[in-house]
Scaffold this motif. Sequence first.
Motif, PDB file in Angstrom:
ATOM      1  N   SER A 466     -22.021   4.292  12.283  1.00 19.50           N
ATOM      2  CA  SER A 466     -22.688   3.622  11.162  1.00 19.50           C
ATOM      3  C   SER A 466     -24.168   3.981  11.198  1.00 19.50           C
ATOM      4  CB  SER A 466     -22.515   2.110  11.266  1.00 19.50           C
ATOM      5  OG  SER A 466     -21.156   1.749  11.150  1.00 19.50           O
ATOM      6  N   LEU A 467     -24.750   4.168  10.006  1.00 19.94           N
ATOM      7  CA  LEU A 467     -26.160   4.564   9.905  1.00 19.94           C
ATOM      8  C   LEU A 467     -26.894   3.669   8.918  1.00 19.94           C
ATOM      9  CD1 LEU A 467     -25.939   8.474   9.606  1.00 19.94           C
ATOM     10  CD2 LEU A 467     -26.477   7.129  11.642  1.00 19.94           C
ATOM     11  N   LEU A 468     -28.092   3.266   9.291  1.00 18.03           N
ATOM     12  CA  LEU A 468     -28.999   2.580   8.376  1.00 18.03           C
ATOM     13  C   LEU A 468     -30.036   3.590   7.910  1.00 18.03           C
ATOM     14  CD1 LEU A 468     -30.361   0.186   6.954  1.00 18.03           C
ATOM     15  CD2 LEU A 468     -31.521  -0.323   9.131  1.00 18.03           C
ATOM     16  N   MET A 469     -30.131   3.763   6.577  1.00 15.91           N
ATOM     17  CA  MET A 469     -31.059   4.739   6.020  1.00 15.91           C
ATOM     18  C   MET A 469     -31.955   4.066   4.996  1.00 15.91           C
ATOM     19  SD  MET A 469     -28.301   7.858   5.652  1.00 15.91           S
ATOM     20  CE  MET A 469     -29.522   9.152   5.693  1.00 15.91           C
ATOM     21  N   ASP A 470     -33.238   4.382   5.069  1.00 14.89           N
ATOM     22  CA  ASP A 470     -34.226   3.808   4.156  1.00 14.89           C
ATOM     23  C   ASP A 470     -34.393   4.671   2.917  1.00 14.89           C
ATOM     24  OD1 ASP A 470     -34.877   1.543   5.526  1.00 14.89           O
ATOM     25  OD2 ASP A 470     -36.661   2.363   6.494  1.00 14.89           O
ATOM     26  N   GLY A 471     -34.682   4.026   1.814  1.00 15.81           N
ATOM     27  CA  GLY A 471     -35.162   4.730   0.620  1.00 15.81           C
ATOM     28  C   GLY A 471     -34.246   5.777   0.065  1.00 15.81           C
ATOM     29  N   LEU A 472     -32.935   5.578   0.061  1.00 13.90           N
ATOM     30  CA  LEU A 472     -32.037   6.507  -0.587  1.00 13.90           C
ATOM     31  C   LEU A 472     -31.908   6.156  -2.076  1.00 13.90           C
ATOM     32  CD1 LEU A 472     -29.044   7.186   1.825  1.00 13.90           C
ATOM     33  CD2 LEU A 472     -31.146   8.480   1.528  1.00 13.90           C
ATOM     34  N   THR A 473     -31.780   7.166  -2.896  1.00 15.57           N
ATOM     35  CA  THR A 473     -31.592   6.944  -4.325  1.00 15.57           C
ATOM     36  C   THR A 473     -30.107   6.716  -4.618  1.00 15.57           C
ATOM     37  OG1 THR A 473     -33.498   8.306  -4.878  1.00 15.57           O
ATOM     38  CG2 THR A 473     -31.901   7.899  -6.620  1.00 15.57           C
ATOM     39  N   VAL A 474     -29.815   5.597  -5.238  1.00 13.25           N
ATOM     40  CA  VAL A 474     -28.444   5.263  -5.607  1.00 13.25           C
ATOM     41  C   VAL A 474     -28.306   5.323  -7.108  1.00 13.25           C
ATOM     42  CG1 VAL A 474     -26.647   3.476  -5.568  1.00 13.25           C
ATOM     43  CG2 VAL A 474     -28.146   3.795  -3.569  1.00 13.25           C
ATOM     44  N   GLY A 475     -27.354   6.105  -7.563  1.00 12.65           N
ATOM     45  CA  GLY A 475     -27.054   6.146  -8.994  1.00 12.65           C
ATOM     46  C   GLY A 475     -25.947   5.163  -9.292  1.00 12.65           C
ATOM     47  N   GLY A 476     -26.121   4.377 -10.325  1.00 15.35           N
ATOM     48  CA  GLY A 476     -25.113   3.385 -10.691  1.00 15.35           C
ATOM     49  C   GLY A 476     -25.131   3.138 -12.182  1.00 15.35           C
TER      50      GLY A 476
END
Length: 479
Positions: A466-476
């Motif tokens: 499992s990874l915690l990642m900051d500031g990823l762009t999510v398209g929805g």
Amino acid sequence: MTGIGVLDELFFNRTGLDKSRTQKLVSETLMGMDDGELFLEYAQSENLTFDDGRLKNASFNTNQGFGLRSVLGEASAYAHASDLSEEAIKRAAQTARAVHYGQAGVKAEIAPPFGTNTALYGDANPLKEVLFEKKIELLQQVDAYVRSRDPRVKQVSVSLGGQWQAVQILKADGSSTGDIRPLVRLNLNVLVEQNGRMESGTAGAGGRVGYSDYIAEGNWKKMADEALRQALVNLESVPAPAGEMQVVLGSGWCGVLLHEAIGHGLEGDFNRKGTSAFSGLMGKQVASRGVTVVDDGTIPGRRGSLSIDDEGTPSSRTVLIEDGILTGYIQDRLNARLMGMRATGNGRRESFASQPMPRMTNTFMLGGDASQADLIASVKNGLYIAHLGGGQVDITSGKFVFSASEAYLIENGKISVPVKGATLIGNGPDCLTKVRGVGNDMALDDGIGTCGKAGQSVPVGVGQPSLLMDGLTVGGTQV
């Protein structure tokens, strides 16, 4: 008969080829070349598909042939045929040498490869392990079981596939090596409907083993339950939000993002040509501290594992990124020689009709010390992605777009409602620097990966914690 005895029977005794004459022809053809080989292949494969309550497809194929490659400098000449005869190999040899007329070589010494040349799987043919009737019975049982579990199930698709591949590789120095590779895979797709809304779930497993693991009731029921669970979760999903946010990626199959967005960029050919986002960064910090990425073709029985690669080099475990520092590339013989590096046992080809190139085997990130629960608890508002679906990647820039097949909102450190239509948009090298937490739950996928490159497909494995990642762009679909 097992091992080398099977290979000699398939390629020489059965076909009438004389092994010593063939080896002499290979040595004469490759005289003065920098590298090359004769690759011999015999493969049997089958696929059975059960869909909408009945058998939709049953196929069985046998393929055989050779590929003769000569390498001089950066240029490769390649000729192949499905005719395993001395005359066909002689014609291929004439073509291979003619292509290099007037060319000069690059007399770089090929460093000895890493690897142990250990057999990583058995050589039994899985296609002969179970009667055809038993395979059909398995597919029927899976279909009936899933439909009995929930009245909302509208369609069940189940496929069972297997392959038995034998290869032998003859080199210019008179050496030869070979491998016998079993491969099986079971896949399920479940479609459910509720109040006019339809959603689906998938599950599967495979490896370089026989069919016995997948015919065992406890194993296929586990897969069937997982596919149904995903489908029912998606029935309850709401539109995914869009924007920049913290994302927690689940362990296992989510490593497909690592494979596509980062792994391809670490293959030797892209870096030698300077077309990878990682070109020229050896020894540099390319990821957050705590991030270690490995390509390992030596894990017994795994879908992406190889006792030897398709150039005859023993498979190996290659550390690509260690604690955030770029330390290695995935190499075949040609690119390793031209870059002054060692071949890592990653020269792979789809079949005798294809030239080898540097390809991944089982590519994954090592685990850290955080629990998944702690990673999720640290996020006030974000997204938890349990499973990723398909995606697209630009190797040169590292830009990617990946869809989530199962995802949830994180609200005040807790998993909330499932969401639909979420996509991850970003840049592979950049997202490596945004890793803020690495879980202690590293897992490999269940054995379903297939990688495409330059028109060739090969079986691979992926994995990650499992990874915690900051500031990823999510398209929805909901802002």
